[in-house]
Design a protein around this motif. Structure first.
Motif, short mmCIF file in Angstrom:
data_model
loop_
_atom_site.label_atom_id
_atom_site.label_comp_id
_atom_site.label_asym_id
_atom_site.label_seq_id
_atom_site.Cartn_x
_atom_site.Cartn_y
_atom_site.Cartn_z
N SER A 183 0.69 -0.99 0.06
CA SER A 183 0.03 0.25 -0.02
C SER A 183 0.80 1.32 0.06
O SER A 183 2.17 1.33 0.41
CB SER A 183 -1.01 -0.16 1.18
OG SER A 183 -0.15 0.22 2.20
N HIS A 184 0.23 2.41 -0.13
CA HIS A 184 0.99 3.64 -0.27
C HIS A 184 1.53 3.91 0.95
O HIS A 184 0.90 3.79 2.12
CB HIS A 184 -0.28 4.72 -0.56
CG HIS A 184 0.32 6.00 -0.30
ND1 HIS A 184 1.32 6.54 -0.74
CD2 HIS A 184 -0.50 7.01 0.21
CE1 HIS A 184 1.61 7.93 -0.53
NE2 HIS A 184 0.40 8.07 0.52
N CYS A 198 3.97 2.45 2.47
CA CYS A 198 4.39 1.14 3.45
C CYS A 198 6.03 1.24 3.62
O CYS A 198 6.58 0.74 4.41
CB CYS A 198 3.84 -0.02 3.10
SG CYS A 198 4.27 -0.42 1.53
N ASP A 209 10.47 -0.15 13.66
CA ASP A 209 10.87 0.89 14.60
C ASP A 209 9.69 1.90 14.67
O ASP A 209 9.83 2.75 15.55
CB ASP A 209 12.06 1.58 13.60
CG ASP A 209 11.51 2.50 12.54
OD1 ASP A 209 11.69 3.61 12.60
OD2 ASP A 209 11.09 1.61 11.56
N HIS A 210 8.66 1.79 14.22
CA HIS A 210 7.67 2.93 14.15
C HIS A 210 7.13 2.67 15.73
O HIS A 210 6.89 1.73 16.16
CB HIS A 210 6.50 2.61 13.19
CG HIS A 210 5.65 3.77 13.15
ND1 HIS A 210 4.51 4.01 14.08
CD2 HIS A 210 5.54 4.59 11.99
CE1 HIS A 210 3.98 5.17 13.34
NE2 HIS A 210 4.57 5.53 12.26
N THR A 236 9.97 2.44 -1.46
CA THR A 236 10.80 3.13 -2.37
C THR A 236 12.07 3.35 -1.19
O THR A 236 13.34 3.20 -1.54
CB THR A 236 10.32 4.62 -2.44
OG1 THR A 236 9.40 4.42 -3.34
CG2 THR A 236 11.53 5.44 -3.07
N GLU A 261 11.40 12.05 1.85
CA GLU A 261 11.15 13.66 2.16
C GLU A 261 12.35 14.27 1.64
O GLU A 261 11.81 15.64 1.50
CB GLU A 261 11.24 13.71 3.72
CG GLU A 261 10.09 12.89 4.55
CD GLU A 261 10.27 11.50 4.71
OE1 GLU A 261 9.44 10.89 5.15
OE2 GLU A 261 11.24 10.85 4.10
N PRO A 287 4.16 1.98 -7.53
CA PRO A 287 3.56 3.28 -6.57
C PRO A 287 2.37 2.30 -5.95
O PRO A 287 1.77 1.36 -6.54
CB PRO A 287 2.89 3.95 -7.55
CG PRO A 287 2.95 3.36 -8.92
CD PRO A 287 4.11 2.16 -8.72
N SER A 300 5.65 10.64 -2.78
CA SER A 300 5.33 9.39 -3.14
C SER A 300 5.37 8.90 -4.71
O SER A 300 5.36 9.84 -5.43
CB SER A 300 3.93 9.17 -2.62
OG SER A 300 3.20 9.44 -3.56
N SER A 323 13.24 -2.58 9.13
CA SER A 323 13.01 -1.03 9.07
C SER A 323 13.80 -0.65 8.28
O SER A 323 15.28 -0.41 8.34
CB SER A 323 13.47 -0.52 10.42
OG SER A 323 13.57 0.78 10.41
N ALA A 324 13.19 -0.31 6.84
CA ALA A 324 13.81 -0.01 5.83
C ALA A 324 14.48 1.74 6.16
O ALA A 324 15.51 1.96 5.60
CB ALA A 324 12.74 0.39 4.51
N1 LIG Z 1 9.47 4.73 10.87
C1 LIG Z 1 9.63 4.19 9.58
N2 LIG Z 1 9.39 5.01 8.43
C2 LIG Z 1 9.50 4.47 7.26
C3 LIG Z 1 9.95 3.08 7.02
N3 LIG Z 1 10.14 2.90 5.87
C4 LIG Z 1 9.63 3.99 5.17
N4 LIG Z 1 9.13 4.93 6.07
C5 LIG Z 1 8.44 6.36 5.83
O1 LIG Z 1 7.31 6.24 5.42
C6 LIG Z 1 7.13 7.10 4.40
C7 LIG Z 1 6.72 6.53 2.96
O2 LIG Z 1 7.77 5.77 2.47
P1 LIG Z 1 7.82 5.43 0.85
O3 LIG Z 1 9.20 4.51 0.84
O4 LIG Z 1 7.74 6.43 0.04
O5 LIG Z 1 6.82 4.53 0.77
P2 LIG Z 1 6.05 3.75 -0.44
O6 LIG Z 1 5.79 2.36 -0.12
O7 LIG Z 1 7.23 3.87 -1.36
O8 LIG Z 1 4.88 4.62 -0.77
P3 LIG Z 1 4.14 4.95 -2.36
O9 LIG Z 1 5.18 5.07 -3.26
O10 LIG Z 1 3.38 5.89 -2.11
O11 LIG Z 1 3.47 3.77 -2.76
C8 LIG Z 1 8.16 7.92 4.39
O12 LIG Z 1 8.04 9.20 5.20
C9 LIG Z 1 9.29 7.16 4.85
O13 LIG Z 1 10.50 7.91 5.37
C10 LIG Z 1 10.58 2.40 8.31
O14 LIG Z 1 10.81 1.39 8.18
N5 LIG Z 1 10.35 3.20 9.50
#
Ligand SMILES: Nc1nc2c(ncn2[C@@H]2O[C@H](COP(=O)(O)OP(=O)(O)OP(=O)(O)O)[C@@H](O)[C@H]2O)c(=O)[nH]1
Ligand SMILES: [Mg+2]
Length: 709
Positions: free
Chosen positions: A17-18, A20, A137-138, A23, A43, A82, A60, A258-259
């Motif tokens: 999902s969006h 998660c 880690d969230h 990326t 960010e 995406p 995103s 924890s990416a």
């Molecule tokens: N705390 C935490 N935040 C994370 C982690 N991985 C990604 N994030 C945050 O989650 C948000 C979305 O991360 P993305 O990598 O853009 O997620 P995505 O799955 O690619 O999202 P879409 O491209 O919209 O599908 C960003 O603010 C990241 O920094 C993680 O392991 N821990």
């Protein structure tokens, strides 16, 4: 650029999902492997994937992006997709060329709507699946709840490979149940230290290890025997069993991640190397003619294109997977979809916006080329002389259609050309020219998708557009017979005009008897381009109208039928009996009788109890059980006839007949009624009479439009 042989290439798609973390994980996989020295953040708009301007603006992914990493001596091609459902046109091709799908779950949210939606697409592709529980880690991370939801949504194939010792801010240790060791990460993440499993975790780890061994053993008789004999399997045997389980989709191994803090990606890549199946191990691909093509280096060179990007500066970029054989730069291939010969002018692999030249690509690998002249997404290119075409990609039907107009009318042509270009990139953008309304209608997957289209047109093609609701293709017909006659006379000096037509019109029905009380001289039965029938009878006696004027009368009638008298919509299912008239030896001509025919038909039509017909769609609305009430109420408010309700797993499927006129932006409403969990399909069912009240309303607004025009 190193060339990897076909046994050391793995292709994974990152799905989920969006937001998660796909990326972010892709970035971390490149960093952990040392392909990038600095880890970007979404960010900060500096990740390898998400490199497009619009992705920076939105924070995103909008497009699927190819990258690669190298772990130990394997090349792992990554397709970052995406997560937003509107952008499914980017996700589906990735599913088609990936060998293994990595479904990422956000431990803070569990299985989300977007997860379920992408899972449904994954089901259609039958690919092996790895589940990554990310964001451990969230602060709100809940591994157990996420795991339980995964089992509930994806079934008993969900298999725990690792679990976190703690989660949230303090997350830094993972117990691995295959290696029966504990990974301890430093705050900065990266390469973990391996430690023995602490006493406090032993019981749990062993219990879960046992489950994992049984899961591995169950996929292979020999392994099962070993397990019964020894009560255990060694790591290699487990890998063998897990690989089989993945191929049979009876095992979806779950990893901890924890990416963002770079914890767990190394182990995941190790597993992809050692266990996840590669292209050579995948079942042979289905061909369009029903045949099969196995992925092997010895076969003929065959490419399958899965992504097309139109770059105003460098021209068209095409990404493909080598489905068989190998390709080298400069080779000529035959496009089996278009019959054209294409030269691979350049050969490269891509990492986001970077293109890295390579001299050749082996079976199973993913790469790109530019400036193919006649190739789009889902095309097959192969060595000349071979006849191989892979099954096309089935893209979903549009869920939202809108009329598109250039704000500046002078740019209409440029708009059309741009839309054709965009369609090459994104086959989920559909184009339809409504002949009867003269409107260009674009179809897309939802509001976001169409807004992105608007953005692309403005940004890339410099065309600003407006969207509006498509006109409803109403139809007009009659409910009873009527007589009328019309004399067209213009004899004011110069060549005159004279024609008089007497006709009767009747509602037409299949197998109705021939008209009574007239002698039929000629009959024409026409299937109208806008649907329905027109049956035209020449019942003239005594030569009062010469036969040569019959086609003129018919032309007049058809002209009026194209733009019916009620709302200017096409009329249908009428029979016209021309049974009398007058002509003038000099002044009668084609135009006279065309006008007389048109006007007589029009008069008769208005007396024949004219009826407006509206298109009725058959809907299948699939909603989670708990939200059915609101959806039903909304459907009933749209003049729907409920045909039936059927349970389908955790969903209910409501079948209805609903007027098209009530469905503008329905996909948007359904999404908001169901928090994005509801989906629907629609197809044309039939034309049905509108109510008298609605007819009056539509007729008078048509009249107002005419006056205003
Ligand atoms: N705390 C935490 N935040 C994370 C982690 N991985 C990604 N994030 C945050 O989650 C948000 C979305 O991360 P993305 O990598 O853009 O997620 P995505 O799955 O690619 O999202 P879409 O491209 O919209 O599908 C960003 O603010 C990241 O920094 C993680 O392991 N821990
Ligand atoms: Mg993303």
């Amino acid at each position: 650029m190193k060339v990897f042989d076909d046994k050391h290439i793995k292709n994974v798609a990152l799905l989920g999902s969006h937001g998660c973390g796909k990326t972010t994980l892709a970035e971390t996989m490149l960093f952990e492997a040392g392909l990038i020295t600095r880890r970007g953040r979404v960010e900060d708009k500096n990740t390898v994937s998400d490199f497009n301007e619009i992705e920076h603006q939105r924070g995103s992914s909008v497009y699927s992006t190819c990258l690669h990493t190298e772990w130990r001596n394997y090349k792992i091609n990554i397709i970052d997709t995406p997560g937003l459902d509107d952008l499914v046109g980017e996700t589906i091709p990735a599913l088609r060329v990936a060998d293994t799908c990595i479904l990422l779950l956000n431990a803070a949210h569990g299985v989300e709507v977007g997860t379920d939606l992408v899972w449904e697409h994954m089901q259609r592709y039958d690919r092996p699946v790895i589940i990554g529980i990310n964001q451990l880690d969230h602060a709100n991370a809940d591994f157990e709840a996420t795991l339980a939801q995964a089992k509930e949504h994806f079934g008993s194939a969900v298999t725990v490979m690792q679990y976190p010792v703690e989660q949230g801010e303090s997350f830094h240790r993972i117990i691995d149940l295959l290696k029966m060791t504990m990974y301890v990460f430093k705050d900065a993440g990266g390469k973990p230290e391996k430690q023995p499993i602490p006493e406090s975790e032993k019981a749990r780890a062993e219990a879960l290890h046992k489950e994992l061994v049984e899961k591995a053993a169950e996929n292979d008789e020999a392994l099962m025997e070993h397990y019964f004999e020894r009560g255990e399997l060694d790591e290699d045997e487990m890998r063998q069993g897990l690989k089989q389980g993945m191929m049979q989709r009876t095992c979806f191994p779950v990893f901890c991640l924890s990416a963002l803090r770079n914890m767990g990606s190394g182990r995941l890549m190790g597993y992809i190397d050692n266990v996840a199946p590669g292209a050579l191990e995948m079942p042979a691909e289905e061909l369009a003619d029903g045949g099969r093509l196995a992925c092997s280096a010895d076969g003929p060179a065959v490419l399958f294109t899965f992504k097309t990007v139109s770059e105003p500066r460098s021209g068209q970029i095409t990404l493909f997977k080598v489905m068989s054989g190998e390709v080298r730069e400069g080779v000529d291939l035959m496009n089996d979809n278009t019959g054209s010969t294409e030269r691979l002018n350049q050969l490269f692999i891509v990492d986001g916006k970077e293109r890295r030249p390579v001299e050749r690509l082996m079976a199973g690998d993913i790469g790109g080329t530019i400036k193919l002249k006649d190739t789009a997404t889902a095309h097959t290119l192969h060595a000349p002389g071979a006849r191989i075409k892979l099954r096309p990609i089935a893209f979903p039907e549009p869920r939202l259609r809108q009329v598109i107009r250039a704000k500046d009318q002078k740019l209409e042509e440029k708009l059309h050309a741009a839309l054709l270009e965009i369609q090459k990139e994104d086959p989920t953008v559909t184009l339809q020219y409504m002949r009867e309304t003269g409107q260009q209608v674009v179809g897309g997957q939802g509001e976001l998708h169409l807004n992105l289209l608007k953005w692309k047109l403005a940004d890339k093609y410099k065309v600003d557009v407006d969207f509006s609701a498509p006109r409803i293709p109403y139809r007009e017909t009659i409910r009873r017979a009527a007589e009328a006659s019309y004399r067209h006379k213009k004899q004011t000096g110069g060549s005159g005009q004279f024609g008089e037509v007497h006709l009767r019109i009747e509602p037409w029905a299949e197998d109705m008897p021939e008209p009574a009380g007239v002698s039929i001289r000629g009959k024409e039965v026409m299937d109208l381009a806008t649907g329905g029938k027109l049956v035209f009878y020449n019942c003239i006696v005594g030569g009062v109208i010469d036969n040569k004027f019959m086609p003129s009368i018919l032309k007049g009638v058809m002209e009026k039928m194209e733009k019916g008298p009620l709302t200017g919509s096409p009329a249908r299912d009428i029979r016209v009996i021309v049974h009398d008239g007058k002509m003038h030896p000099v002044d009668s001509n084609d135009i006279s009788f065309r006008i007389a025919g048109l006007m007589a038909f029009k008069d008769a039509f208005t007396q024949a109890h004219p009826q407006l017909m509206e298109p009725i769609q058959e809907l299948e609305v699939r909603v989670p059980e708990d939200l059915m009430g609101d959806v039903m109420t909304d459907l009933q408010g749209r003049r729907s006839v409920i045909l039936g309700i059927e349970g389908q797993g955790r969903h209910q499927v409501i079948r209805t007949y609903t007027p098209l006129a009530e469905l503008d932006r329905y996909s948007t409403t359904l999404r908001s009624l169901t928090q994005g969990r509801g989906t629907y399909t629609e197809r044309f069912h039939a034309y049905q009479p509108v109510s008298a009240e609605l007819q009056n309303k539509l007729v008078s607004s048509h009249k107002e439009e005419e006056v205003a025009a």
